[in-house]
Design an enzyme around this catalytic site. Sequence first.
Site, PDB file in Angstrom:
ATOM      1  N   LYS A   1      -0.338   4.772  -8.661  1.00 43.48           N
ATOM      2  CA  LYS A   1      -1.148   5.595  -7.744  1.00 43.48           C
ATOM      3  C   LYS A   1      -0.392   6.860  -7.336  1.00 43.48           C
ATOM      4  O   LYS A   1      -0.960   7.958  -7.320  1.00 43.48           O
ATOM      5  CB  LYS A   1      -1.540   4.775  -6.513  1.00 43.48           C
ATOM      6  CG  LYS A   1      -2.587   3.710  -6.812  1.00 43.48           C
ATOM      7  CD  LYS A   1      -2.703   2.668  -5.698  1.00 43.48           C
ATOM      8  CE  LYS A   1      -3.669   1.560  -6.095  1.00 43.48           C
ATOM      9  NZ  LYS A   1      -3.715   0.441  -5.143  1.00 43.48           N
TER      10      LYS A   1
ATOM     11  N   GLN B   1      -1.410  -1.791   0.478  1.00 40.83           N
ATOM     12  CA  GLN B   1      -1.488  -2.553  -0.772  1.00 40.83           C
ATOM     13  C   GLN B   1      -1.559  -4.051  -0.498  1.00 40.83           C
ATOM     14  O   GLN B   1      -0.750  -4.592   0.254  1.00 40.83           O
ATOM     15  CB  GLN B   1      -0.269  -2.231  -1.651  1.00 40.83           C
ATOM     16  CG  GLN B   1      -0.288  -2.883  -3.016  1.00 40.83           C
ATOM     17  CD  GLN B   1      -1.428  -2.382  -3.893  1.00 40.83           C
ATOM     18  OE1 GLN B   1      -1.710  -1.196  -3.952  1.00 40.83           O
ATOM     19  NE2 GLN B   1      -2.080  -3.298  -4.578  1.00 40.83           N
TER      20      GLN B   1
ATOM     21  N   ASP C   1      -9.734   3.112   0.225  1.00 37.72           N
ATOM     22  CA  ASP C   1      -9.947   1.909  -0.585  1.00 37.72           C
ATOM     23  C   ASP C   1     -11.368   1.376  -0.400  1.00 37.72           C
ATOM     24  O   ASP C   1     -11.838   0.551  -1.174  1.00 37.72           O
ATOM     25  CB  ASP C   1      -8.938   0.813  -0.199  1.00 37.72           C
ATOM     26  CG  ASP C   1      -7.852   0.628  -1.264  1.00 37.72           C
ATOM     27  OD1 ASP C   1      -8.089   1.013  -2.425  1.00 37.72           O
ATOM     28  OD2 ASP C   1      -6.781   0.096  -0.928  1.00 37.72           O
TER      29      ASP C   1
END
Length: 293
Positions: free
Chosen positions: A52, A96, A119
Amino acid sequence: MQLLDGKFASEKIKLEIAAEAAEFYQQTGRKPHLLAILVGNDGGSETYVASKMKNCEKVGFESSLVRYDNDVTEEELIKKVLEINADAGVDGMIVQLPLPKHIDPEKITEAIDYRKDVDGFHPVNLGRMMRNLPCFIPATPYGILLMLQAYGIDTTGKHCVVVGRSNIVGSPMSILMARNANPGNCTVTLTHSRTANLKEMVLQGDIVVAAIGKKNFVTADMVKPGAIIIDVGINRESSETTKSGYKLYGDVDFENVAPLASWITPVPGGVGLMTIVGLLKNTLASAKKEIYQ
């Protein structure tokens, strides 16, 4: 059989994102900024976050990584999230997953400002998606929609069978494929591990989205000829034959299913690459205030 190649589709879309990011920089004097929080040293998480960050650089974004050891407290993590919420220089924030067992991921997700939730996991974004309102769509389902668009696949009138009901992929995917849009306009069946006659259900699918988290779960006898197969699974197993020391498998038995499919995503090289594109698109939209002011 034709491959739905995540590398081809993602590179094409990243060129578009980079052009928009450059224009944004010219107008504002700053780059879109994505911040990631990583707890512990899980091998898969390390790899995903590194990818990412690398992709942010590639498209002209600023990226930051905040790291914590496994023993970080839930309170400390929430305090950091709230601090980032208040930082006007950060457009998008991700924490994460998975997190250590002593930290409730729902509490962390709800602590994130929904306007920075790139997200797409926050209840506000999921609720707005349910009502077909502007929102940050969860990154993996968004990436799948972008892939189908990139290949010009018309989904209207198709029967889409989703295997797996997670809040991250399966449930939102079922909503998105049913809505009045393209990709969309499908008749959708949402199945899971407790579904009776699962094989017969999946066999009805013109489009099958496998997101159940089990290696080679969807087998050739579950797939009708000509189906479009979207494999979301990333199952890691240790391997002595690879340089990395592990091998990735999807939720679909690719070798035996591929000859039956009209289109199929590989693992790796498929949906995982598109998830990052979905994340980048959401971050750019956040920076440009396209969804929330």
